[in-house]
Scaffold this active site. Structure first.
Site, PDB file in Angstrom:
ATOM      1  N   ASP A  42       0.824  -1.213   0.000  1.00 50.96           N
ATOM      2  CA  ASP A  42       0.000   0.000   0.000  1.00 50.96           C
ATOM      3  C   ASP A  42       0.857   1.263   0.000  1.00 50.96           C
ATOM      4  OD1 ASP A  42       0.968  -0.334   2.591  1.00 50.96           O
ATOM      5  OD2 ASP A  42      -0.994  -0.637   3.498  1.00 50.96           O
TER       6      ASP A  42
ATOM      7  N   ASN B 235      -7.367  -2.269  14.310  1.00 49.90           N
ATOM      8  CA  ASN B 235      -8.768  -2.570  13.983  1.00 49.90           C
ATOM      9  C   ASN B 235      -8.897  -3.789  13.069  1.00 49.90           C
ATOM     10  OD1 ASN B 235      -7.883  -1.616  11.549  1.00 49.90           O
ATOM     11  ND2 ASN B 235      -9.307   0.109  11.400  1.00 49.90           N
TER      12      ASN B 235
ATOM     13  N   HIS C 176      -7.166  -4.321  10.254  1.00 45.56           N
ATOM     14  CA  HIS C 176      -6.902  -4.136   8.821  1.00 45.56           C
ATOM     15  C   HIS C 176      -5.619  -4.844   8.384  1.00 45.56           C
ATOM     16  CE1 HIS C 176      -4.719   0.009   9.447  1.00 45.56           C
ATOM     17  NE2 HIS C 176      -3.805  -0.903   9.231  1.00 45.56           N
TER      18      HIS C 176
ATOM     19  N   GLU D  69      -9.667  -1.697   5.375  1.00 47.08           N
ATOM     20  CA  GLU D  69     -10.309  -1.384   6.648  1.00 47.08           C
ATOM     21  C   GLU D  69     -11.531  -2.286   6.867  1.00 47.08           C
ATOM     22  OE1 GLU D  69      -8.682   0.401   8.576  1.00 47.08           O
ATOM     23  OE2 GLU D  69      -8.228   2.426   7.895  1.00 47.08           O
TER      24      GLU D  69
HETATM   25  C1  GLP Z   1      -0.367   0.522   8.665  1.00 50.96           C
HETATM   26  C2  GLP Z   1      -0.157  -0.267   7.354  1.00 50.96           C
HETATM   27  C3  GLP Z   1      -0.326  -1.731   7.568  1.00 50.96           C
HETATM   28  C4  GLP Z   1       0.353  -2.121   8.865  1.00 50.96           C
HETATM   29  C5  GLP Z   1      -0.411  -1.541  10.026  1.00 50.96           C
HETATM   30  C6  GLP Z   1       0.238  -1.762  11.372  1.00 50.96           C
HETATM   31  O1  GLP Z   1      -1.321   1.504   8.601  1.00 50.96           O
HETATM   32  N1  GLP Z   1      -0.956   0.130   6.243  1.00 50.96           N
HETATM   33  O2  GLP Z   1       0.205  -2.440   6.452  1.00 50.96           O
HETATM   34  O3  GLP Z   1       0.368  -3.507   9.010  1.00 50.96           O
HETATM   35  O4  GLP Z   1      -0.762  -0.212   9.816  1.00 50.96           O
HETATM   36  O5  GLP Z   1       1.334  -0.923  11.581  1.00 50.96           O
HETATM   37  P1  GLP Z   1       2.359  -1.122  12.745  1.00 50.96           P
HETATM   38  O6  GLP Z   1       3.190  -2.302  12.381  1.00 50.96           O
HETATM   39  O7  GLP Z   1       3.166   0.134  12.774  1.00 50.96           O
HETATM   40  O8  GLP Z   1       1.590  -1.347  13.983  1.00 50.96           O
END
Ligand code: GLP
Length: 240
Positions: A67, A132, A134, A139
């Site tokens: 993404d 959440n 995702h 989402e």
């Molecule tokens: C982000 C990314 C995800 C990621 C998630 C968790 O927004 N789009 O791909 O897995 O949130 O992030 P973190 O590893 O910093 O908790």
């Protein structure tokens, strides 16, 4: 799903690296699905260390990231393009022309990314998980049939990511381009890593509840080869 619970972040990163190394060591031209966020940084550090110390090469590998924010130029310090170059690509020998991240805000941009992936089969897709539930930026409520698409980020996700934008939610982009769940599910193998108490609810929903779009990560129960690596805090609310 194969589930490993490790002591802490470092142990999770080490275990995740073992899975990655097994793939890259056996297939020089492996196709890697990569993720951003704080969680995979330890995995990426292990990959860099191993590349430097043992010469493991990524010269024939291709990568496809999950993404990217909409509205940030690629060279913005918080773009996922910058994140990947800073945290992984600059430390290994992957070729720039083999590195792919989605970019843009139109249907044509989404179709172009799907087209770029048309003739490859991702060998391993690294995933983190949002608090959440995702995956990528899919989402809650996202159909499991979606391919790469533009999403409106939830308030929760923007709050969670404000820490990268001076704690100011107003600086966090409101939209993103993301591989869809159908895109993610095409990978041969999924490697999901999660650490920390703020992931415990999402992890429990992913593993213990019936697959539902309420928790996008729960779709992984329908995939035949998923490795989940958790630290004790992220695993704390699991039934088993
Ligand atoms: C982000 C990314 C995800 C990621 C998630 C968790 O927004 N789009 O791909 O897995 O949130 O992030 P973190 O590893 O910093 O908790």
């Amino acid at each position: 799903m194969e589930i490993f619970v490790c002591k802490d972040y470092d142990a999770v990163s080490e275990k995740a690296f073992e899975v990655m190394k097994d793939i890259v060591a056996n297939k020089a031209d492996a196709v890697l699905g990569l993720a951003t966020g704080s969680t995979p940084i330890g995995l990426y550090q292990n990959m860099i260390k191993d590349h430097k110390e043992n010469g493991t090469s990524y010269a024939k590998c291709q990568s496809f990231n999950l993404d990217e924010y909409v509205g940030l130029p690629r060279d913005h310090r918080e773009s996922y393009y910058t994140f990947m170059h800073t945290n992984l690509f600059s430390g290994i020998d992957i070729k720039e022309e083999n590195v792919h991240l989605p970019y843009g805000d139109t249907k044509a941009d989404c179709e172009a990314y799907e087209k770029a992936m048309e003739h490859v089969h991702v060998d391993v897709q690294v995933l983190g998980i949002g608090a959440n539930g995702h995956i990528g930026f899919n989402e809650p409520g996202t159909s499991f049939d979606e391919e790469t698409h533009i999403v409106t980020l939830t308030e929760k996700t923007r709050q969670d990511n404000a820490r990268f934008f001076e704690g100011d939610i107003n600086q966090v982009p409101t939209h993103a381009i993301t591989m869809g769940i159908a895109t993610i599910m095409k990978a041969k193998k999924i490697l999901l890593i999660a650490t920390g108490a703020n992931k415990a609810d999402a992890v429990a929903a992913m593993i213990d509840q019936a697959p539902s779009t309420d928790c996008p990560a729960s779709v992984l129960q329908n995939h035949k080869d998923v490795v989940v690596i958790l630290d004790e805090e992220a695993a704390a609310k699991l039934n088993r």
